[in-house]
Design an enzyme around this catalytic site. Structure first.
Site, mmCIF file in Angstrom:
data_model
loop_
_atom_site.group_PDB
_atom_site.id
_atom_site.type_symbol
_atom_site.label_atom_id
_atom_site.label_comp_id
_atom_site.label_asym_id
_atom_site.label_seq_id
_atom_site.Cartn_x
_atom_site.Cartn_y
_atom_site.Cartn_z
ATOM 1 N N LYS A 1 -0.982 -0.959 6.760
ATOM 2 C CA LYS A 1 -0.157 -0.831 5.556
ATOM 3 C C LYS A 1 -0.735 0.273 4.693
ATOM 4 C CE LYS A 1 -0.289 -3.404 1.744
ATOM 5 N NZ LYS A 1 -0.074 -4.421 0.719
HETATM 6 C C1 R5P Z 1 -2.107 -4.868 -2.672
HETATM 7 O O1 R5P Z 1 -3.250 -4.828 -2.330
HETATM 8 C C2 R5P Z 1 -1.310 -5.949 -2.272
HETATM 9 O O2 R5P Z 1 -1.743 -6.241 -0.980
HETATM 10 C C3 R5P Z 1 0.213 -5.806 -2.229
HETATM 11 O O3 R5P Z 1 0.649 -6.671 -1.251
HETATM 12 C C4 R5P Z 1 0.739 -4.450 -1.895
HETATM 13 O O4 R5P Z 1 0.246 -3.511 -2.771
HETATM 14 C C5 R5P Z 1 2.264 -4.418 -1.837
HETATM 15 O O5 R5P Z 1 2.801 -4.694 -3.045
HETATM 16 P P1 R5P Z 1 3.504 -3.596 -3.962
HETATM 17 O O6 R5P Z 1 4.767 -3.218 -3.253
HETATM 18 O O7 R5P Z 1 3.747 -4.311 -5.249
HETATM 19 O O8 R5P Z 1 2.577 -2.432 -4.083
#
Ligand code: R5P
Length: 293
Positions: free
Chosen positions: A203
């Site tokens: 990710k």
């Molecule tokens: C961040 O470390 C978290 O794992 C979130 O799951 C990730 O950032 C995704 O969330 P957002 O779309 O709010 O950035």
């Protein structure tokens, strides 16, 4: 015990028909074990080869951030529109209904919060992940962070080793940090390091320039985080740009649950991810749902 008399003679041996050898649909995971492939198939849609993950693990470093004050009220109704949920064990056990039947991308590390230095993480027990029936072990990797790079890369490799032992795939999560630039060079480096160290999926963030280089140089699927809340159309544009440049899905949080119409946004993102919708078509989907409410 099976009867040993009067059985029908077995004769359907398919002589002359070679046994089907099926490849695996997800980039870079052809040689993973059956259990890992099975779990990845729960997370990713085989037809599109992509996923819409709903992330609400933010509380583990941010506390009750906007939209996550009452997960039972705001997130549970959204879960059915996602392909997979990303969260921590505390919320899973206390709030998420086990009957939701969605694969879980499980926040497998824990450590420092936004009040101190981020990314000083340690790992949880693999037995807990097995008990919770998770489909992905998500671990932060802080490439370029002088204090925590080594620690978090070791966390990743330990997680991969444990995951391989029990057939659970690992999601490398490229960390956020004050001094980490989110350009193609950095994201390419961080995602590739996750892949080289054995992650099954990574990710990361989208970048405006040369994101295609990031997805091309990464031998495993990339899903993108949404980041801070944007106007809805911009968030859909972000998802569209990432998908059209090779991302295998999104792992989105704030741009869903902080939207004025979270279900509409999830439906619209799904149109982009699974049905190759344009930004206009997806925005129309969001507005149509919002206006129907
Ligand atoms: C961040 O470390 C978290 O794992 C979130 O799951 C990730 O950032 C995704 O969330 P957002 O779309 O709010 O950035």
């Amino acid at each position: 015990m099976a009867d040993n008399e009067g059985n029908i003679d077995a004769k359907n041996f398919g002589v002359g028909i070679p046994q089907k050898q099926e490849g695996f649909f997800l980039k870079g995971n052809e040689h993973a074990s059956w259990g890992i492939k099975s779990r990845l198939s729960q997370v990713f849609n085989e037809k599109s080869g992509r996923t819409v993950m709903l992330a609400f693990d933010h509380g583990f470093i941010m506390g009750p951030t906007s939209g996550l004050e009452r997960i039972d009220l705001t997130i549970n109704p959204l879960i059915q529109y996602s392909d997979c949920i990303m969260c921590c064990r505390g919320i899973l056990r206390s709030v998420v209904p086990p009957t939701c039947n969605k694969p879980i991308s499980y926040r497998f590390d824990a450590g420092t919060s936004i009040l101190t230095s981020l990314n000083d993480q340690s790992l949880q027990d693999i037995e807990e992940a097995i008990r919770l029936n998770v489909s992905l072990l998500a671990v932060m990797v802080a490439i370029g962070d002088p204090e925590h790079e080594g620690l978090t890369v070791r966390n990743l490799t330990k997680t991969v080793d444990m995951g391989v032992r029990y057939g659970i795939p690992t999601l490398g999560v490229t960390a956020v940090g004050k001094n980490l630039t989110r350009d193609a060079r950095y994201l390419g480096l961080a995602t590739r390091i996750c892949a080289e160290n054995g992650a099954n999926v990574v990710k990361t963030y989208y970048c405006e320039e040369n994101f295609e280089q990031v997805t091309n140089a990464c031998p495993i699927p990339i899903v993108i985080a949404g980041g801070k809340k944007l106007p809805e159309r911009d968030a859909l544009q972000l998802a569209y740009s990432a998908i059209s440049q090779g991302a295998a899905g999104v792992d989105m949080g704030r741009n869903i649950f902080q939207s004025d119409c979270p279900i509409g946004m999830l439906k619209a993102v799904r149109e982009i991810v699974h049905n190759n919708a344009t930004v206009d078509q997806a925005f129309d989907c969001y507005e149509t749902y919002k206006n129907q409410k």
